[in-house]
Design an enzyme around this catalytic site. Structure first.
Site, mmCIF file in Angstrom:
data_model
loop_
_atom_site.group_PDB
_atom_site.id
_atom_site.type_symbol
_atom_site.label_atom_id
_atom_site.label_comp_id
_atom_site.label_asym_id
_atom_site.label_seq_id
_atom_site.Cartn_x
_atom_site.Cartn_y
_atom_site.Cartn_z
ATOM 1 C CG HIS A 98 -1.751 1.194 1.453
ATOM 2 N ND1 HIS A 98 -3.116 1.219 1.269
ATOM 3 C CD2 HIS A 98 -1.412 2.452 1.852
ATOM 4 C CE1 HIS A 98 -3.582 2.434 1.543
ATOM 5 N NE2 HIS A 98 -2.559 3.204 1.899
ATOM 6 C CD GLU A 99 1.890 3.482 3.797
ATOM 7 O OE1 GLU A 99 2.100 4.576 3.244
ATOM 8 O OE2 GLU A 99 0.891 3.276 4.523
ATOM 9 C CG HIS A 142 0.637 6.165 -0.613
ATOM 10 N ND1 HIS A 142 -0.429 6.884 -1.069
ATOM 11 C CD2 HIS A 142 0.202 5.490 0.486
ATOM 12 C CE1 HIS A 142 -1.479 6.656 -0.284
ATOM 13 N NE2 HIS A 142 -1.114 5.802 0.670
ATOM 14 C CG ASP A 189 -4.520 6.804 1.878
ATOM 15 O OD1 ASP A 189 -3.930 5.755 1.534
ATOM 16 O OD2 ASP A 189 -4.103 7.561 2.767
#
Ligand SMILES: *[C@@H]1O[C@H](CO)[C@@H](O)[C@H](O)[C@H]1NC(C)=O
Ligand SMILES: *[C@@H]1O[C@H](CO)[C@@H](O)[C@H](O)[C@H]1NC(C)=O
Ligand SMILES: *[C@@H]1O[C@H](CO)[C@@H](O)[C@H](O)[C@H]1NC(C)=O
Ligand SMILES: *[C@@H]1O[C@H](CO)[C@@H](O)[C@H](O)[C@H]1NC(C)=O
Length: 514
Positions: A153-154, A157, A164
């Site tokens: 997830h990170e 980014h 998000d």
């Protein structure tokens, strides 16, 4: 050339870069750096847990990206104040500042929320990922779920500039259907909306009331996704749900939700943004599953560095010797960090050791080295002799040359340099090349130096040999001279990466300020 320019050049060559070293090679991300902050108390388990996290993340990432990407190799940067071990190597270009992931204490005790510093636009790379030691150690699993999934997830980014799909400020919105919906992607995620309150050890769960002004649920209402469900998207909403294995795509993306992804990326899905990235365009899916990531453990320690100075006859031309000494002086006085070990070698057709490695603790060591700068330029040129002598100097303190540095200042009038190219590559030493004079010709340097060399020469306003006395621009324009340079696609890692774009940008910024 003004002394100011010389100093800037030296400074930029010798400072460790603060941009990410990550490269995508075929389908694998290489040279990811995960750095442990010196403030983190020594704990070997942290290293093991980082390895586990990245290994599980790699498999999850591979599946989530339709067999496109995985983590190939990773350096874990261990602080200087942790105890040494024979399995730790010296870092080369890796530093805390340029690490992709930092493991550091939370700003406020107890706030272990992982995050990515992302002040960039949609589709742009972010700065770095932050994890706390407790998170990495698995003490926060209840809050954030498995760390490998969270890392992906990170990573999305950081690497692809997606955002998000939840929004803590706007957890609900009024959909087209006039129904109140939880901000999420996709809308296939099922769950219930409740006000959950705990007081003195007992917790209550109540239905949410509707606020008549906002027509949305009251302030404390939250969306609780069901534990068991079948929906596969999305990782940028809640990767901790077991069934979630994918990013939202054009088909299942929720355009109505007031998510940062919608706001920043013009209502495009995360997968559309990822598919538009350079990474994606440069890869095709793999047939076989990827190998697990390989880890290198690097412990920060004082720099070990040898100046290798050319005192051959051609250095007497155009004031080169003097300019070289200026650059060396600037380096010693302004750039070298306290605690570094610095030695000095001179060479013409043979090399001589002028100073063994001494540790810089104050000006007196610096002055001692300054007294050893060459005063006369005479004789032939053998760069390889100079480098061999520097290796000997380094090995007296540190049998492993790997990770140590050589600052080579030369006019390059040497056609035998190729003879030590392999030895330099294999040593793992970092060579900083500062070329002086118009004859520091690319053809005479082995290809592993060409990239740095080219970076020096193409920004002609910043090269040391610009405006040598007695020359005209007509017979020595740099662009012409280096038309035929063959640039290797990827330089060996032993060479300091000079990212010409960043470098140029940095220089012009600094210059403008003056
Ligand atoms: C990662 O792999 C590449 C290519 O095999 C290699 O050049 C590089 O040194 C490796 N880096 C680490 C940290 O192992
Ligand atoms: C309803 O929402 C408005 C605007 O956010 C707020 O000012 C008000 O206090 C809320 N009313 C109740 C009963 O919570
Ligand atoms: C440099 O480091 C030494 C120890 O290595 C220390 O004694 C000295 O105070 C330091 N000097 C400066 C200027 O920080
Ligand atoms: C460059 O050209 C000028 C005149 O065209 C000449 O005088 C000078 O010697 C040349 N410099 C070199 C290094 O060849």
């Amino acid at each position: 050339l003004t002394p100011g320019l010389v100093s800037l050049l030296v400074l930029f060559l010798l400072q460790r870069s603060n941009t990410s070293l990550v490269r995508l090679n075929d389908n694998g991300y290489e040279d990811l750096v995960i750095a442990i902050d010196p403030g983190v108390p020594e704990d070997g388990k942290l290293i093991e847990q980082i390895k586990d996290m990245v290994t599980t993340a790699s498999t999850y990432l591979f599946e989530a990206t339709q067999k496109r990407f995985f983590f190939k190799n990773v350096s874990i940067l261990i602080p200087e104040n942790w105890e040494g071990s024979p399995e730790y190597k010296r870092p080369k270009h890796e530093s805390y500042e340029q690490a992709d992931v930092r493991v550091a204490a939370p700003a406020l005790p107890g706030r272990d929320e992982p995050y990515t510093r992302q002040f960039t636009e949609c589709g742009e790379k972010a700065e770095y990922i932050h994890f706390t030691p407790d998170f990495v150690l698995g003490k926060k699993q209840n809050e954030y779920g498995p760390s490998g999934r969270l890392f992906v997830h990170e990573w999305a980014h950081l690497r692809w500039g997606v955002f998000d799909e939840y929004n803590e400020q706007k957890p609900f919105y009024s959909g087209k259907s006039k129904k109140i919906e939880a901000t999420r992607c996709s809308t296939g995620i099922t769950g219930k909306n409740r006000v959950y309150k705990c007081q003195g050890g007992s917790c209550t769960e109540n239905f949410c009331k509707i606020n008549s002004t906002t027509k949305l649920y009251e302030k404390d209402c939250q969306f609780f996704p069901n534990k068991v469900q079948t929906e596969k998207a999305s990782i940028m909403f809640m990767q901790s749900i077991d069934s979630v294995l994918e990013f939202c795509n054009a088909e299942n993306h929720n355009q109505e939700a007031p998510s940062l992804q919608n706001i920043k990326c013009n209502f495009r899905s995360t997968w559309e943004v990822i598919s538009n990235s350079e990474d994606f365009k440069n890869t095709t899916p793999m047939a076989a599953p990827p190998p697990p990531p390989v880890f290198s453990l690097l412990r920060i320690s004082e720099r070990i560095l040898c100046l290798v100075l050319d005192k051959s006859g051609s250095m007497s031309l155009y004031n080169r010797l003097n300019r070289m000494n200026q650059a060396a002086k600037y380096f010693l006085l302004q750039t070298v960090e306290n605690g570094s070990w610095v030695g000095m070698v001179h060479f013409d057709s043979a090399a001589s050791v002028k100073s063994e490695l001494i540790q810089i603790k104050s000006d007196s060591e610096k002055n001692k080295l300054l007294e050893s700068l060459p005063t006369v330029a005479l004789g032939g040129t053998s760069i390889c002799s100079g480098i061999a002598a520097a290796f000997q100097v380094i090995q007296k303190l540190n049998p492993q040359i790997d990770g140590s540095e050589i600052v080579l200042l030369t006019d390059g009038e040497d056609s035998t340099t190729g003879s030590c190219a392999d030895a330099v590559k294999q040593s793992g030493a970092v060579i900083h090349l500062i070329a002086l004079g118009p004859n520091a010709d690319s053809a005479l340097f082995p290809s592993y130096m060409v990239l740095i060399y080219k970076a020096l020469m193409t920004h002609k306003h910043y090269t040391l040999d610009h405006h040598e006395e007695g020359e005209t621009e007509d017979n020595h324009t740099h662009t012409q001279k280096h038309k035929h340079i063959h640039t290797p696609n990827s330089p060996p890692l032993s060479i300091a990466p000079v990212n010409t774009k960043d470098w140029h940008g940095c220089l012009s910024k600094k210059l403008k300020k003056k």
